[in-house]
Motif scaffolding. Structure first.
Motif, mmCIF file in Angstrom:
data_model
loop_
_atom_site.group_PDB
_atom_site.id
_atom_site.type_symbol
_atom_site.label_atom_id
_atom_site.label_comp_id
_atom_site.label_asym_id
_atom_site.label_seq_id
_atom_site.Cartn_x
_atom_site.Cartn_y
_atom_site.Cartn_z
ATOM 1 N N PRO A 222 44.127 53.267 36.353
ATOM 2 C CA PRO A 222 42.758 52.734 36.247
ATOM 3 C C PRO A 222 42.243 52.321 37.622
ATOM 4 N N ARG A 223 40.971 52.571 37.870
ATOM 5 C CA ARG A 223 40.404 52.267 39.182
ATOM 6 C C ARG A 223 40.177 50.773 39.373
ATOM 7 N N GLY A 224 39.786 50.074 38.317
ATOM 8 C CA GLY A 224 39.587 48.633 38.410
ATOM 9 C C GLY A 224 38.455 48.211 39.316
ATOM 10 N N ASP A 225 37.463 49.084 39.492
ATOM 11 C CA ASP A 225 36.400 48.790 40.453
ATOM 12 C C ASP A 225 35.063 48.436 39.800
ATOM 13 N N LYS A 226 35.057 48.280 38.470
ATOM 14 C CA LYS A 226 33.817 47.937 37.769
ATOM 15 C C LYS A 226 34.088 46.876 36.711
ATOM 16 N N ARG A 227 33.063 46.086 36.441
ATOM 17 C CA ARG A 227 33.168 45.113 35.338
ATOM 18 C C ARG A 227 33.259 45.859 34.022
ATOM 19 N N GLU A 228 34.085 45.346 33.123
ATOM 20 C CA GLU A 228 34.247 45.975 31.819
ATOM 21 C C GLU A 228 34.752 44.957 30.808
ATOM 22 N N MET A 229 34.639 45.290 29.550
ATOM 23 C CA MET A 229 35.185 44.443 28.496
ATOM 24 C C MET A 229 36.638 44.844 28.251
#
Length: 385
Positions: A222-229
């Motif tokens: 996972p990139r982990g570079d954006k806000r997400e639920m």
């Protein structure tokens, strides 16, 4: 490893902000002439003596003069000790000669490095020679990346207990964090950015989760570079600034343990977004940020903390949850204890650890986890429902 030397540990950089905290911790916890033979090292004998007196270390605390720009002084320092604990960064500017000298003399080396471009270079240059000489080279022995590396190790242990095998998916989630940034950390970040600007090929090292596992590339991460639920948490999560270094160290740890978590292991780190709660370092630096030698106050270090959750997910969706809580600010109050106790653990309990470039958790495993839990302010909790 060296069987005998004048000192067990020399703290190199003891007059700098973080090195001073390490020396102060050793002085208060172990004194001089006790179970740990240690010394303070740096460029100036006068400055070392001043710091020794200011931190309340005994007047007989040994002082060693050594300078990264003076190879002879480095060689002499390395020859006097079983392990060098260095806080002299940025390591890509001041660490290469010291690593080479430790490898040459079979002396253990520990640092606080969060500079993956330099770590990848050192692994390539020195891993084979360290295996031959017996030197154990341990990078990233502070907040990056011990609580995360051991957090995954802890969660995988819970998975083995519950499922009888490790899990191929672990999520690292920073639930809360309060602390400050020192000038040394800011300088390391600037040095890394300058290195990338000078050699754009290094950007690939920074981006790849497997930059520290030469010859092995696992599945997409996972990139982990954006806000997400995050449905497993029922909370929104966002990018975590230290994920870029921690994920690399976790994957290297897995590889060094013979892929104990599997060759299909997937790991990411993100911060839980809680409005109004501290979830990041207070100051990320920049031109107006702290300068080398500066850092958070005693009150900031004492009132800081971090709360990390690691969710291990089995292929059928079953979960284990293990958390790691640190009782001081992450970068300095906790980090100074982590690297000091890791160094002691390595020289006193790490007799079976072979030479080579290691991560702390892969080298010392449960022995290190138990030690940090008992005396360094880390608490490991089973939160599995």
């Amino acid at each position: 490893m060296k069987a005998q030397a004048e000192f067990d540990i020399i703290v190199y950089g003891a007059s700098g902000f973080t090195g001073r905290l390490v020396a102060e911790y050793l002085a208060k916890t172990y004194g001089i002439g006790g179970p740990v033979k240690w010394a303070m090292a740096g460029r100036s004998a006068d400055k070392l003596a001043q710091v020794r007196d200011e931190i309340g270390a005994p007047p007989e605390t040994p002082l060693v003069v050594a300078d990264a720009a003076d190879p002879a002084s480095l060689a002499a320092m390395v020859g006097r000790t079983r392990a060098v604990l260095t806080t002299v960064g940025p390591y890509q500017l001041y660490g290469s000669a010291l690593v080479a000298e430790c490898v040459k003399q079979g002396t253990d080396y520990l640092d606080l490095c969060g500079e993956p471009n330099w770590m990848a270079e050192m692994i390539k240059a020195h891993d084979a020679a360290a295996k031959a000489s017996g030197a154990r080279i341990l990078f990233s022995c502070g907040f990056d990346s011990i609580p995360f590396e051991l957090g995954v190790f802890w969660a995988q242990g819970l998975a083995r207990e519950k499922f009888g095998h490790p899990v191929s998916r672990v999520k690292g989630r920073v639930r809360a964090m309060k602390g400050g940034l020192s000038g040394g950390t800011a300088a390391s970040g600037r040095a890394t950015m300058a290195a990338i600007q000078a050699n754009p090929a290094l950007l690939g090292v920074m981006i790849s989760p497997f930059a520290l596992t030469p010859g092995f590339v696992g599945p997409d991460q996972p990139r982990g570079d954006k806000r997400e639920m995050d449905e497993d948490l029922g909370a929104e999560v966002g990018p975590f600034m230290m994920a870029m270094i921690n994920t690399k160290n976790v994957h290297r740890s897995n590889a060094l343990q013979g892929h104990a978590y599997g060759t299909d292991f997937v790991y990411d780190e993100m911060s839980v977004i809680v409005p109004g709660a501290p979830t990041e370092f207070t100051d990320m630096g920049g031109e107006d940020g702290p300068k080398p030698g500066e850092g958070p106050s005693l009150e900031e270090r004492e009132t800081g903390f971090y709360d990390l959750l690691f969710i291990g997910i089995d292929k059928d969706g079953q979960q284990v949850r293990g958390s790691v809580f640190g009782d001081k600010d992450p970068g300095y109050g906790s980090t100074s204890k982590l690297i000091a106790e890791t160094a002691i653990c390595l020289v006193q309990k790490g007799g079976g650890v072979a030479g080579g470039v290691w991560t702390p958790g892969a080298a010392l495993g449960q022995t290190l986890l138990d030690r940090l839990h008992a005396i360094a302010g880390l608490t490991f909790i089973d939160e599995t429902a």
